[in-house]
Design an enzyme around this catalytic site. Sequence first.
Site, PDB file in Angstrom:
ATOM      1  N   SER C  73      -2.448  -1.072   1.187  1.00 14.95           N
ATOM      2  CA  SER C  73      -1.250  -0.803   2.005  1.00 14.95           C
ATOM      3  C   SER C  73      -0.432  -2.036   2.331  1.00 14.95           C
ATOM      4  O   SER C  73       0.709  -1.918   2.798  1.00 14.95           O
ATOM      5  CB  SER C  73      -1.639  -0.105   3.302  1.00 14.95           C
ATOM      6  OG  SER C  73      -2.015   1.224   3.042  1.00 14.95           O
ATOM      7  N   LYS C  76       2.872  -2.047   0.909  1.00 15.43           N
ATOM      8  CA  LYS C  76       3.974  -1.272   1.517  1.00 15.43           C
ATOM      9  C   LYS C  76       5.033  -2.199   2.100  1.00 15.43           C
ATOM     10  O   LYS C  76       6.223  -1.884   2.099  1.00 15.43           O
ATOM     11  CB  LYS C  76       3.417  -0.344   2.607  1.00 15.43           C
ATOM     12  CG  LYS C  76       2.559   0.805   2.060  1.00 15.43           C
ATOM     13  CD  LYS C  76       1.947   1.618   3.195  1.00 15.43           C
ATOM     14  CE  LYS C  76       1.332   2.926   2.748  1.00 15.43           C
ATOM     15  NZ  LYS C  76       0.096   2.817   1.963  1.00 15.43           N
ATOM     16  N   TYR C 200       3.481   3.282  -7.147  1.00 10.89           N
ATOM     17  CA  TYR C 200       2.835   3.147  -5.836  1.00 10.89           C
ATOM     18  C   TYR C 200       1.397   2.647  -5.971  1.00 10.89           C
ATOM     19  O   TYR C 200       0.970   1.732  -5.275  1.00 10.89           O
ATOM     20  CB  TYR C 200       2.894   4.499  -5.115  1.00 10.89           C
ATOM     21  CG  TYR C 200       2.115   4.527  -3.834  1.00 10.89           C
ATOM     22  CD1 TYR C 200       2.602   3.912  -2.688  1.00 10.89           C
ATOM     23  CD2 TYR C 200       0.875   5.174  -3.760  1.00 10.89           C
ATOM     24  CE1 TYR C 200       1.887   3.934  -1.504  1.00 10.89           C
ATOM     25  CE2 TYR C 200       0.155   5.195  -2.583  1.00 10.89           C
ATOM     26  CZ  TYR C 200       0.663   4.563  -1.458  1.00 10.89           C
ATOM     27  OH  TYR C 200      -0.063   4.587  -0.292  1.00 10.89           O
ATOM     28  N   TYR C 252      -1.557   0.969  10.826  1.00  7.29           N
ATOM     29  CA  TYR C 252      -1.867   2.408  10.856  1.00  7.29           C
ATOM     30  C   TYR C 252      -1.739   2.955  12.283  1.00  7.29           C
ATOM     31  O   TYR C 252      -0.899   2.457  13.039  1.00  7.29           O
ATOM     32  CB  TYR C 252      -3.276   2.656  10.288  1.00  7.29           C
ATOM     33  CG  TYR C 252      -3.445   2.180   8.875  1.00  7.29           C
ATOM     34  CD1 TYR C 252      -2.570   2.567   7.853  1.00  7.29           C
ATOM     35  CD2 TYR C 252      -4.493   1.341   8.526  1.00  7.29           C
ATOM     36  CE1 TYR C 252      -2.744   2.144   6.540  1.00  7.29           C
ATOM     37  CE2 TYR C 252      -4.691   0.915   7.217  1.00  7.29           C
ATOM     38  CZ  TYR C 252      -3.804   1.313   6.228  1.00  7.29           C
ATOM     39  OH  TYR C 252      -3.991   0.898   4.946  1.00  7.29           O
ATOM     40  N   VAL C 270      -6.604  -0.898   3.244  1.00  4.51           N
ATOM     41  CA  VAL C 270      -7.988  -0.410   3.370  1.00  4.51           C
ATOM     42  C   VAL C 270      -8.999  -1.225   2.564  1.00  4.51           C
ATOM     43  O   VAL C 270     -10.208  -1.038   2.709  1.00  4.51           O
ATOM     44  CB  VAL C 270      -8.127   1.072   2.970  1.00  4.51           C
ATOM     45  CG1 VAL C 270      -7.440   1.963   3.983  1.00  4.51           C
ATOM     46  CG2 VAL C 270      -7.621   1.310   1.570  1.00  4.51           C
TER      47      VAL C 270
END
Lengths: 326, 326, 326, 326
Positions: C73, C76, C200, C252, C270
């Site tokens: 992540s 992102k 992605y 998160y 993660v």
Amino acid sequence: MSQAIKQEVHNQRIDGLDKLVTHFRSFATEGKCASYIPALGKANLFQLGICIALPTGSTIRSGDWQVPFTLQSISKVISFITACVTRGISYVLDRVDVEPTGDPFNSIIRLEMHKPGKPFNPMINAGAITVASMLPGDSSQSKLENVNQLIESMIGKRPNLNEEVFQSEWQTAHRNRALAYYLKETGFLEAEVEETLEVYLKLCSLEVTTEDIAMIGMILAHDGYHPIQHVQVLPKEVARLTKALMITCGMYNASGKFAAFVGLPAKSGVSGGILALVPPNKNREHPFQDGCGIGIYGPAIDEFGNSLTGVKLLKHLAQEWDLCIF
Amino acid sequence: MSQAIKQEVHNQRIDGLDKLVTHFRSFATEGKCASYIPALGKANLFQLGICIALPTGSTIRSGDWQVPFTLQSISKVISFITACVTRGISYVLDRVDVEPTGDPFNSIIRLEMHKPGKPFNPMINAGAITVASMLPGDSSQSKLENVNQLIESMIGKRPNLNEEVFQSEWQTAHRNRALAYYLKETGFLEAEVEETLEVYLKLCSLEVTTEDIAMIGMILAHDGYHPIQHVQVLPKEVARLTKALMITCGMYNASGKFAAFVGLPAKSGVSGGILALVPPNKNREHPFQDGCGIGIYGPAIDEFGNSLTGVKLLKHLAQEWDLCIF
Amino acid sequence: MSQAIKQEVHNQRIDGLDKLVTHFRSFATEGKCASYIPALGKANLFQLGICIALPTGSTIRSGDWQVPFTLQSISKVISFITACVTRGISYVLDRVDVEPTGDPFNSIIRLEMHKPGKPFNPMINAGAITVASMLPGDSSQSKLENVNQLIESMIGKRPNLNEEVFQSEWQTAHRNRALAYYLKETGFLEAEVEETLEVYLKLCSLEVTTEDIAMIGMILAHDGYHPIQHVQVLPKEVARLTKALMITCGMYNASGKFAAFVGLPAKSGVSGGILALVPPNKNREHPFQDGCGIGIYGPAIDEFGNSLTGVKLLKHLAQEWDLCIF
Amino acid sequence: MSQAIKQEVHNQRIDGLDKLVTHFRSFATEGKCASYIPALGKANLFQLGICIALPTGSTIRSGDWQVPFTLQSISKVISFITACVTRGISYVLDRVDVEPTGDPFNSIIRLEMHKPGKPFNPMINAGAITVASMLPGDSSQSKLENVNQLIESMIGKRPNLNEEVFQSEWQTAHRNRALAYYLKETGFLEAEVEETLEVYLKLCSLEVTTEDIAMIGMILAHDGYHPIQHVQVLPKEVARLTKALMITCGMYNASGKFAAFVGLPAKSGVSGGILALVPPNKNREHPFQDGCGIGIYGPAIDEFGNSLTGVKLLKHLAQEWDLCIF
């Protein structure tokens, strides 16, 4: 089958009822008494009773059929009928829908998720509180009077209020107050919150036996006609609508499973009561071709809030006697 | 009432059907053709047809009863039956529940909100996709074959696949793919996503007429027994379970209202079809005492995805003829 | 404080870093390696490393700082920056909001609950998939090229794709496919689902060390200016926006707690990585007055998906050195 | 830059403030006064005022800076601080989380969706009601006294209660009562519902001016130190925690957007007030390097409940003067 043979078969079947009650009592330990209303927690988990009311006026009874218990959510059926009779069906349905939800009985989520927050059905708390608020009368007493009159016309007496249970409910009704205040804000409540909750919780606290609710079931089975008193107690269309609601929404968020495996209109309460009914159907070979009402009491409650032993007993009877309406 | 008088009344009633169809067609403008599957948008909004299939083999038909349309969600009933027959009821119900939800047919919220994400019932997309995945066979072709065999056993032929509709569905099935992949992750999907969706969407794209689905309804009304072929096409307990599901979940998130105001087991599709049925009931004075299946086609769809004109017609017939099962 | 004394204090503090890393490693058993992507499950739970990148070009490093791990992540942040740089901020924000949600990173509920289903922010999967789809280029390769160029401009090289992790992600990306198909239906996806997911997931699978992400953090701390290369790598307003997003949404559904108790813009993955940064602030007495980037790797993951040991280490450092931005 | 030049630049900038206030007033018609509390609906939509409090004791003021308004949700910051100071941070955070939600300020859904229903943060109604219940004291009066003491220590006086607004809130607080009763059931409320609501709503009804809240912001900017009185009014760690909460949760479900485009800790109220602050930062060239508090009043409210004109004005100032904390 001749009438005589039918009667013989019928009798044999009834003889078996006591054995069944004893058998299903043994499952009580899989459930537990409702604990969120403290007074209900005192019930005897192992009690199980049934009364079947026939249109002839006779009843078939077994087990703890005579133990008094409070209506709890079974009152939702009766207050809904009262509202429909006194306000008219369309008035009532403008304020509460008749859609099952799959949610727990005390859920508040849908009131916010769906605009304008109309309660989905009168068999869950949000809907039943809304119904209580629209009963005629400008006091809790006069609202309750309307319901009591209806009950009296069906069972020939007015049930006692269990004051201990009512006090217990009143003091712990935080979630119901939350629902009522939410409904007040969205404009669905037609009376003050405290007045409405008094009506709602007093109806929950009315004390009955399986015989009383079996009689109510029997009258619904006959579309509102009281076959013993020979009087139409409530309009046929209200009875039909009520039975439809019982099938789709009557057993909390296990209504679909109950329709699937028992297949009878029914309404349960967390005290362990179940009001069920079998509409007349001459096509079936069962002993209740002319319709009957069924009252059950078994305070061992399952995860959904339904009588665990009561549902098992009803399921067995429905399958053995082919009672399912489908 | 004597048989002769009954027949006379029956005929008079049937004569009125054409007038009713014409009358309810005029409400078509209140609805619109399903648009999310482009090929369905081409339907003639004003078509309305009905076929009533009697156990004698005769049918009563009116309006656009012969117009072919695709099954869409009506296939959910048939694939569910096929899964129960081939896999066993308990196998199927371990993987999909039978609870109504109050949610739109394509909703994904509950799969995340409720752990472990078991679909709530097989009449909404998430449940029907799960059912499609558990049909026997290790290819889409062999899975479909099972369903086609069941259909053939009921209507004596295999329906055509409407290739144009299937292609349209396949290319726009984003939401169904989302559901299927979600189910794949949570372990409820028993086959690959693409294979499952091919099965699911091809079943949606099977072409029938009102006569075909009326026949299926008639067999369900008779608990799986085909009264013309004199053969038990599916087990009674599967038929009963299916009818219970149709009452509680068959009309999308208007199932409660449909049970309340029509009161018949039914399943709708967004193409405008409705498969309904009347179980035999000698207690009623209606012309369909021995049970019947009802097929309706009316592509003007209401906000819930049900045929707007079809529901109005069915509601009228149910009230006029006292068909309600309660 | 004179420069000499400052440096002394600084050195003493840095000397303590190894002890801290050793100390916080011992908490690894309270977490576990991410298991939903099988290849991540092979990580060594007890590894913990940190690299602090200073604008002078020097770095402070301790523990397993050199162990390669995949961005997950953390990518992102980088894809969001790339989209803003190539498409413009307003173009991006028309398609994805910047609101924290309190929901798990892979939640799909809000896409249905809120119309028209615009993803709430680019730091959760739904938003990051949307961002991946809007990267310039009409193939996954050209979309990835844009991101790789940006990374290269910051760290002077292109990270390797961990092919094993990518394959593992690709084969188990059911939930991400569900999100992507949902977004396809609601019109937020600007490319095909499979192409978008390839972008992605390949970004998730890029392999870095703590030194690489510390460098990226350091550049963000300097509002997009690369103080070693003396070049503005990305516009200041994009850097500011990105840091705001990191504070409100970067950790998160523990972002609020992280802001409260660490108080630095950060983004976790993660795999156990955390990219954090300290903006320059001469008012503080800490050794990083001129700003720094912090890269952490600790694959023991907590219930929210963040590195358990990494967050503990960062929290300790932030409090000891008074790094908090508030 | 020399001090003299700095001051010159500063003065020129301040001179522009009146023009800006006039300019942003013209956007008032895009918003509207909060209407759910009837007394708030009487505000003058076109008022807009600002006060900037500097640590020197001087203030910069423009427009309707002196118009009194009620704190509304700005009181959530103050009651949270009071609870942390009197109960301790860990006591408070055991009962209310610090996670942003993306939900409207009066949402009840999460209390049911997440077990055990701990409110997500103290800046939304559910959390602030919980905080009000845990203030020390066994009466509403003594609970309020704690907050008033804190306010007095910051602004040197106790604000008046606007009795008309309080009565208006009290009578229409149905949704807040729903929240409070829900919290009572789940055990998060530490006092009686009515007592708690009296505290909560009286805090909402305290009357302040922009000067008052600017002073509070200035003290928070200085980590709880009152630079004029030379006293630590609240612990640094409470001030830091509060500022973190303001950034992630302070502007309702537009907090993310506010962090992204303004980038300052802030808390808004539906009466139109905004309490914002700029932490000291010598790295920036802006005139508020030493930190300041900002109070704004503009009763034209946007869809999220924030002052529409106030947010526009703050955004402009933040960008012009480079105030953003990132």
